[in-house]
Design an enzyme around this catalytic site. Structure first.
Site, PDB file in Angstrom:
ATOM      1  N   SER A  78     -80.041 -31.866  11.125  1.00 30.53           N
ATOM      2  CA  SER A  78     -79.623 -31.976   9.727  1.00 30.53           C
ATOM      3  C   SER A  78     -78.344 -31.236   9.381  1.00 30.53           C
ATOM      4  O   SER A  78     -77.875 -31.335   8.243  1.00 30.53           O
ATOM      5  CB  SER A  78     -80.755 -31.516   8.808  1.00 30.53           C
ATOM      6  OG  SER A  78     -81.775 -32.489   8.771  1.00 30.53           O
TER       7      SER A  78
ATOM      8  N   THR B 110     -94.229 -37.954  13.560  1.00 36.44           N
ATOM      9  CA  THR B 110     -94.583 -36.590  13.962  1.00 36.44           C
ATOM     10  C   THR B 110     -95.600 -36.560  15.099  1.00 36.44           C
ATOM     11  O   THR B 110     -96.036 -35.489  15.516  1.00 36.44           O
ATOM     12  CB  THR B 110     -95.160 -35.822  12.757  1.00 36.44           C
ATOM     13  OG1 THR B 110     -96.296 -36.530  12.245  1.00 36.44           O
ATOM     14  CG2 THR B 110     -94.117 -35.668  11.653  1.00 36.44           C
TER      15      THR B 110
ATOM     16  N   TYR C 136     -86.007 -31.836  -0.749  1.00 36.59           N
ATOM     17  CA  TYR C 136     -85.251 -32.122   0.463  1.00 36.59           C
ATOM     18  C   TYR C 136     -85.769 -33.387   1.116  1.00 36.59           C
ATOM     19  O   TYR C 136     -86.972 -33.529   1.346  1.00 36.59           O
ATOM     20  CB  TYR C 136     -85.387 -30.945   1.426  1.00 36.59           C
ATOM     21  CG  TYR C 136     -84.532 -31.043   2.657  1.00 36.59           C
ATOM     22  CD1 TYR C 136     -83.212 -30.609   2.642  1.00 36.59           C
ATOM     23  CD2 TYR C 136     -85.049 -31.555   3.840  1.00 36.59           C
ATOM     24  CE1 TYR C 136     -82.428 -30.681   3.781  1.00 36.59           C
ATOM     25  CE2 TYR C 136     -84.272 -31.634   4.985  1.00 36.59           C
ATOM     26  CZ  TYR C 136     -82.960 -31.192   4.943  1.00 36.59           C
ATOM     27  OH  TYR C 136     -82.186 -31.284   6.074  1.00 36.59           O
TER      28      TYR C 136
ATOM     29  N   ASN D 292     -84.373 -36.774   3.958  1.00 42.14           N
ATOM     30  CA  ASN D 292     -83.335 -37.498   4.687  1.00 42.14           C
ATOM     31  C   ASN D 292     -82.867 -38.736   3.939  1.00 42.14           C
ATOM     32  O   ASN D 292     -81.725 -39.187   4.125  1.00 42.14           O
ATOM     33  CB  ASN D 292     -83.856 -37.911   6.064  1.00 42.14           C
ATOM     34  CG  ASN D 292     -83.792 -36.785   7.077  1.00 42.14           C
ATOM     35  OD1 ASN D 292     -83.328 -35.686   6.791  1.00 42.14           O
ATOM     36  ND2 ASN D 292     -84.279 -37.056   8.276  1.00 42.14           N
TER      37      ASN D 292
ATOM     38  N   THR E 170     -79.427 -25.713   8.537  1.00 39.84           N
ATOM     39  CA  THR E 170     -80.220 -25.797   9.755  1.00 39.84           C
ATOM     40  C   THR E 170     -80.352 -27.256  10.174  1.00 39.84           C
ATOM     41  O   THR E 170     -80.061 -28.173   9.410  1.00 39.84           O
ATOM     42  CB  THR E 170     -81.632 -25.231   9.529  1.00 39.84           C
ATOM     43  OG1 THR E 170     -82.251 -25.960   8.473  1.00 39.84           O
ATOM     44  CG2 THR E 170     -81.580 -23.762   9.183  1.00 39.84           C
ATOM     45  N   GLY E 171     -80.817 -27.462  11.402  1.00 39.42           N
ATOM     46  CA  GLY E 171     -81.057 -28.813  11.881  1.00 39.42           C
ATOM     47  C   GLY E 171     -82.152 -28.842  12.912  1.00 39.42           C
ATOM     48  O   GLY E 171     -82.365 -27.855  13.626  1.00 39.42           O
TER      49      GLY E 171
END
Length: 377
Positions: free
Chosen positions: A87, A148, A185, A187, A326-327
Site C-alpha cells: 500500500s 485471506t 481505509y 483499497n 505502510t504496505g
C-alpha cells in the site's frame, strides 16, 4: 480497515505519546545501533524469514539486515534488492492525482462520476475525488472471497483481475457512509483513483509512474508490474505458511491490489521518493498542503480520529511525528516514513509468513520503537 500502523500504535502504547509542549526545542539523537540491530535479531523465526532496515536523514544514518533471503540456501537478505511495497503504492497514486489537479485536468471537488461515468452504482451519492485520497469516500471494501485464505491465495496467485472486476466486488454493496463524513481505509478508493489517472491522461498507470515520478526523481528500481508476476533482483523471497508448510509466493500477479498496492521498489528508491516528495519536487505548495492535512473526522468504526491525509498517514511515536505509509503483500511488509524536516527517514521491508488482518507483523513494532526516539534539550 485501518492500516497496519494502528496495530503498531496499539501494541506499543507505552512507547507512544503526543508531541510534548516545547517539541520545537527537541532534537532527534543519532540512530541507536544496538536497539535497531536488536529489533531485527533472531531471524529467521517462525513468523518472519528476513528483514532489512534503512535509516537516513540529518540526524544520522543506519542500515542493517537479518535473516535469510532464501530458506533453501540460507543466503542473506540483499540490502539493495527489490520488494513488493504493497500500500505504499497509494502514495504514488495520490501524487499522480494531485499532480493532475495542479495541472487543472482534475477538479478534486468534482465527483468521481464525472470522470468515470457508469462505474459507480446509480444510487450512490456524488463522491468527490479528494475523498478517494483521504479514505473518506464511503466506498465499500474490496470483497473477494478467499483472499485471506492462504490456500486460495496460492491457487489463484497467477490470476488476472481488471480494475473494474476488483471494483465490482465492492460496489455490489451499499455505500458505507456519506462521502466526507468519516474515514475508512479501503483499497477500493485507490483502485478507483488509478482508473481516473488512466482515463484523464489516456496513458497507462505504469507510464504515468515513469513520466511523473520515477523518471524525474531518478528512481531506477521502482516499477508497476502490471501482469508480470516476477520480482527481479529480490531482496528476499516471500513465503506463505500454508498448513504449516512454507510455500514460496515471490512470484504472484498483483492485479488485485493494482494501483492500491502493486508497486515494486527498493529501500534506497523509497528513501529517494519520500525525500523528493517532501522537498516539493513533485507537487505545488497548494497540493503539499493537502498532502499534510488530515481531515477533522472520526473513523467509521468509532475507534478514533482520522489518521490519513490525501496521500499519507500521520503517526506520533515516542514524541516523534512522522508521515508516510505502510504496505503489505503476501510474503512482504514494508514502510516508509519521515519527519517533516527529514531529520529521520525510515524505510523497512520484512518477510512475514502470515498476512495478518492488520497487515504488519510483530517485528515492525520493534523496528518503529527503535527507530523513532526523541531527546528533549
Amino acid at each position: 480497515m485501518r492500516t497496519a500502523v494502528v496495530a503498531i500504535i496499539a501494541a506499543a502504547a507505552a512507547a507512544i505519546s503526543a508531541v510534548p509542549a516545547g517539541a520545537a526545542a527537541s532534537t532527534l539523537p543519532p540512530p541507536n545501533d544496538a536497539a535497531l540491530q536488536a529489533s531485527i535479531s533472531g531471524l529467521p523465526d517462525r513468523d518472519t524469514t528476513g528483514a532489512l532496515v534503512r535509516i537516513t536523514g540529518s540526524a544520522g544514518a543506519w542500515s542493517g539486515t537479518s535473516g535469510v533471503s532464501d530458506v533453501r540456501t540460507n543466503a542473506p537478505v540483499r540490502e539493495r534488492g527489490r520488494f513488493r511495497v504493497g500500500s505504499i503504492t497509494k502514495v504514488f497514486t495520490a501524487v499522480m492525482v494531485l499532480q493532475l489537479a495542479q495541472e487543472r485536468r482534475i477538479d478534486l471537488d468534482e465527483p468521481v462520476q464525472r470522470y468515470l461515468p457508469g462505474v459507480l452504482p446509480a444510487d450512490y451519492p456524488p463522491v468527490p475525488v479528494y475523498t478517494l485520497l483521504d479514505h473518506t469516500s464511503g466506498l465499500p471494501s474490496v470483497d473477494i472471497p478467499g483472499l485471506t485464505d492462504p490456500q486460495w491465495v496460492l491457487d489463484h496467485r497467477f490470476d488476472h483481475w481488471s480494475p473494474r472486476q476488483v471494483l465490482d466486488t465492492a460496489l455490489r454493496h451499499p455505500i458505507d457512509f456519506q462521502p466526507g463524513s468519516a474515514q475508512k481505509y479501503a483499497n477500493t478508493s485507490y483502485v478507483t483513483a488509478g482508473m481516473i489517472v488512466e482515463k484523464v491522461t489516456g496513458r497507462s498507470y505504469a507510464r504515468n509512474l515513469r513520466e511523473r515520478i520515477t523518471g524525474p526523481l531518478g528512481l531506477c528500481h521502482t516499477s508497476f508490474p502490471e501482469d508480470d508476476p516476477s520480482l527481479p533482483n529480490a531482496a528476499a523471497r516471500g513465503y506463505l505458511d500454508v498448513d504449516g508448510k512454507l510455500v514460496d509466493v515471490t512470484e504472484m500477479n498483483q492485479s488485485i491490489p493494482g494501483t492500491a498496492g502493486a508497486i515494486i521498489s527498493t529501500a534506497e528508491d523509497l528513501d529517494g521518493f519520500i525525500t523528493g516528495l517532501f522537498r516539493g519536487r513533485l507537487l505545488s505548495q497548494e497540493m503539499m498542503t493537502r498532502l499534510f492535512t488530515v481531515p477533522d473526522v472520526q473513523t467509521s468504526d468509532g475507534s478514533g480520529p482520522a489518521l490519513y491525509s490525501q496521500g499519507l498517514m500521520r503517526v506520533t511515536m515516542n514524541g516523534v511525528e512522522v508521515w508516510g505509509k505502510t504496505g503489505s503483500r503476501h510474503g512482504y511488509s514494508s514502510g516508509v516514513f519521515a519527519t517533516r524536516g527529514m531529520e529521520r527517514k525510515l524505510t523497512y521491508s520484512v518477510n512475514p509468513t502470515v498476512k495478518s488482518p492488520d497487515g504488519q507483523p510483530l517485528i515492525v513494532r520493534k523496528i518503529a520503537a527503535a527507530a523513532l526516539t526523541r531527546t528533549v534539550v
